[in-house]
Write a protein that holds these residues in place. Structure first.
Motif, PDB file in Angstrom:
ATOM      1  N   LYS A 199       0.820  -1.157   0.057  1.00 52.44           N
ATOM      2  CA  LYS A 199       0.275   0.111  -0.083  1.00 52.44           C
ATOM      3  C   LYS A 199       0.919   1.099  -0.445  1.00 52.44           C
ATOM      4  CE  LYS A 199      -3.854  -1.705   2.307  1.00 52.44           C
ATOM      5  NZ  LYS A 199      -5.122  -2.359   3.665  1.00 52.44           N
ATOM      6  N   LYS A 200       2.407   1.086   0.370  1.00 47.57           N
ATOM      7  CA  LYS A 200       3.042   2.371   0.445  1.00 47.57           C
ATOM      8  C   LYS A 200       3.482   2.463  -0.590  1.00 47.57           C
ATOM      9  CE  LYS A 200       2.750   3.726   5.217  1.00 47.57           C
ATOM     10  NZ  LYS A 200       1.171   5.204   4.839  1.00 47.57           N
ATOM     11  N   ASP A 201       3.953   1.657  -1.210  1.00 49.90           N
ATOM     12  CA  ASP A 201       4.689   1.984  -2.445  1.00 49.90           C
ATOM     13  C   ASP A 201       4.080   0.556  -3.532  1.00 49.90           C
ATOM     14  OD1 ASP A 201       6.379   1.776  -4.646  1.00 49.90           O
ATOM     15  OD2 ASP A 201       8.068   1.310  -3.024  1.00 49.90           O
ATOM     16  N   THR A 202       2.926   0.646  -3.931  1.00 49.00           N
ATOM     17  CA  THR A 202       2.449  -0.024  -5.477  1.00 49.00           C
ATOM     18  C   THR A 202       3.606  -0.250  -6.469  1.00 49.00           C
ATOM     19  OG1 THR A 202       1.365   2.031  -6.135  1.00 49.00           O
ATOM     20  CG2 THR A 202       0.174   0.645  -4.663  1.00 49.00           C
ATOM     21  N   SER A 203       4.119   0.304  -6.694  1.00 49.98           N
ATOM     22  CA  SER A 203       5.172   0.382  -7.613  1.00 49.98           C
ATOM     23  C   SER A 203       6.692  -0.656  -7.843  1.00 49.98           C
ATOM     24  CB  SER A 203       5.639   1.335  -8.555  1.00 49.98           C
ATOM     25  OG  SER A 203       6.182   1.987  -7.504  1.00 49.98           O
ATOM     26  N   ASN A 204       5.910  -1.179  -6.921  1.00 50.97           N
ATOM     27  CA  ASN A 204       8.005  -2.434  -6.014  1.00 50.97           C
ATOM     28  C   ASN A 204       6.734  -3.673  -6.698  1.00 50.97           C
ATOM     29  OD1 ASN A 204       9.113  -4.062  -5.057  1.00 50.97           O
ATOM     30  ND2 ASN A 204      10.205  -2.029  -3.543  1.00 50.97           N
ATOM     31  N   HIS A 205       7.433  -4.148  -7.278  1.00 49.58           N
ATOM     32  CA  HIS A 205       6.985  -5.501  -7.641  1.00 49.58           C
ATOM     33  C   HIS A 205       7.475  -6.913  -6.887  1.00 49.58           C
ATOM     34  CE1 HIS A 205      10.748  -7.215  -9.556  1.00 49.58           C
ATOM     35  NE2 HIS A 205      10.758  -5.764  -9.503  1.00 49.58           N
ATOM     36  N   THR A 206       8.769  -6.392  -6.070  1.00 48.49           N
ATOM     37  CA  THR A 206       9.527  -6.998  -5.472  1.00 48.49           C
ATOM     38  C   THR A 206       8.615  -7.633  -4.047  1.00 48.49           C
ATOM     39  OG1 THR A 206      11.476  -6.736  -5.660  1.00 48.49           O
ATOM     40  CG2 THR A 206      11.264  -8.079  -3.477  1.00 48.49           C
ATOM     41  N   TYR A 207       7.515  -6.529  -3.429  1.00 46.42           N
ATOM     42  CA  TYR A 207       6.908  -6.083  -2.460  1.00 46.42           C
ATOM     43  C   TYR A 207       5.329  -7.607  -2.570  1.00 46.42           C
ATOM     44  CZ  TYR A 207       9.596  -2.219  -0.838  1.00 46.42           C
ATOM     45  OH  TYR A 207       9.610  -1.364  -0.379  1.00 46.42           O
ATOM     46  N   LEU A 208       4.936  -7.283  -4.314  1.00 41.64           N
ATOM     47  CA  LEU A 208       4.303  -8.054  -4.995  1.00 41.64           C
ATOM     48  C   LEU A 208       3.914  -9.415  -4.620  1.00 41.64           C
ATOM     49  CD1 LEU A 208       2.644  -5.293  -7.525  1.00 41.64           C
ATOM     50  CD2 LEU A 208       1.426  -6.011  -5.638  1.00 41.64           C
ATOM     51  N   ARG A 209       5.272  -9.933  -5.002  1.00 42.27           N
ATOM     52  CA  ARG A 209       5.470 -11.416  -5.690  1.00 42.27           C
ATOM     53  C   ARG A 209       5.452 -11.806  -3.650  1.00 42.27           C
ATOM     54  NH1 ARG A 209      10.417 -10.415  -8.082  1.00 42.27           N
ATOM     55  NH2 ARG A 209      11.512 -10.374  -6.165  1.00 42.27           N
ATOM     56  N   SER A 210       6.110 -10.390  -2.911  1.00 41.80           N
ATOM     57  CA  SER A 210       6.487 -11.803  -1.810  1.00 41.80           C
ATOM     58  C   SER A 210       5.350 -11.668  -0.964  1.00 41.80           C
ATOM     59  CB  SER A 210       7.503 -10.640  -0.423  1.00 41.80           C
ATOM     60  OG  SER A 210       8.986 -10.479  -1.328  1.00 41.80           O
ATOM     61  N   LEU A 211       4.476 -11.043  -1.178  1.00 41.45           N
ATOM     62  CA  LEU A 211       3.297 -11.334  -0.537  1.00 41.45           C
ATOM     63  C   LEU A 211       2.400 -12.371  -1.290  1.00 41.45           C
ATOM     64  CD1 LEU A 211       0.633 -10.447   0.537  1.00 41.45           C
ATOM     65  CD2 LEU A 211       0.163  -8.532  -1.202  1.00 41.45           C
TER      66      LEU A 211
END
Length: 184
Positions: free
Chosen positions: A52-64
């Motif tokens: 939610k803080k950085d929606t453009s970071n694909h690493t966060y999305l992949r980890s989630l």
């Protein structure tokens, strides 16, 4: 500009916290201790906050999506509670796919995003009609991006073998009644 930088920084702080939780859970798992679902929820909540803080970071999305994959596989293993958890499982599977697709869309050249999507489709293939073909498609895309990775070849071969042998776990489909009628 300062607002966006502070959001990115907060996303990084939250992601680092999620990595610490993940490391603790990994150590716990390797030592043979059971993992408490509340700890997994804490991990997914922290990763969700980072996204939610950085929606453009694909690493966060992949980890989630990977944390959610752990929750889904845990629910799928519990045969007795599977029927009771089917609605939760369906929601998690749908969210997990959407999140993994977002990571892939943000960076299609990162083989980790492509491979992650393939593994997710592979995992839900007993639940969702058509996931088999999508798993194979993304495994092949992973091989195009990294043709020297033996893990992808092995996982794709295992998937083909389990599909051919009919040993895939048979579970109720996540499709709605309307989707099943359209397919027939």
């Amino acid at each position: 500009w300062l607002y966006f930088q502070s959001q990115r920084y907060m996303g990084d702080v939250l992601y680092r916290k999620a990595q610490e939780i993940d490391q603790r859970l990994t150590i716990q798992s390797r030592s043979g201790k059971p993992i408490n679902p509340i700890d997994v929820d804490a991990l997914t909540d922290t990763l969700t906050s980072a996204v939610k803080k950085d929606t453009s970071n694909h690493t966060y999305l992949r980890s989630l999506s990977q944390a959610m994959l752990f929750k889904v596989t845990t629910l799928m293993r519990d045969r007795e509670a599977l029927t009771a958890n089917m609605a939760t499982l369906q929601t998690l599977a749908t969210s997990m796919i959407d999140i993994a697709k977002q990571a892939y869309t943000l960076n299609t050249t990162d083989v980790r995003n492509t491979y992650n999507l393939a593994v997710i489709y592979q995992t839900i293939s007993p639940l969702t009609q058509g996931a088999d073909a999508l798993a194979i498609e993304y495994f092949k895309k992973s091989l195009e991006l990294d043709p020297k990775n033996p893990t992808t070849y092995v996982d794709l071969a295992k998937f083909y073998l389990s599909s051919a042998a009919g040993t895939k776990q048979k579970l109720p489909s996540l499709q709605s009644e309307d989707e099943r009628k359209k397919a027939t």
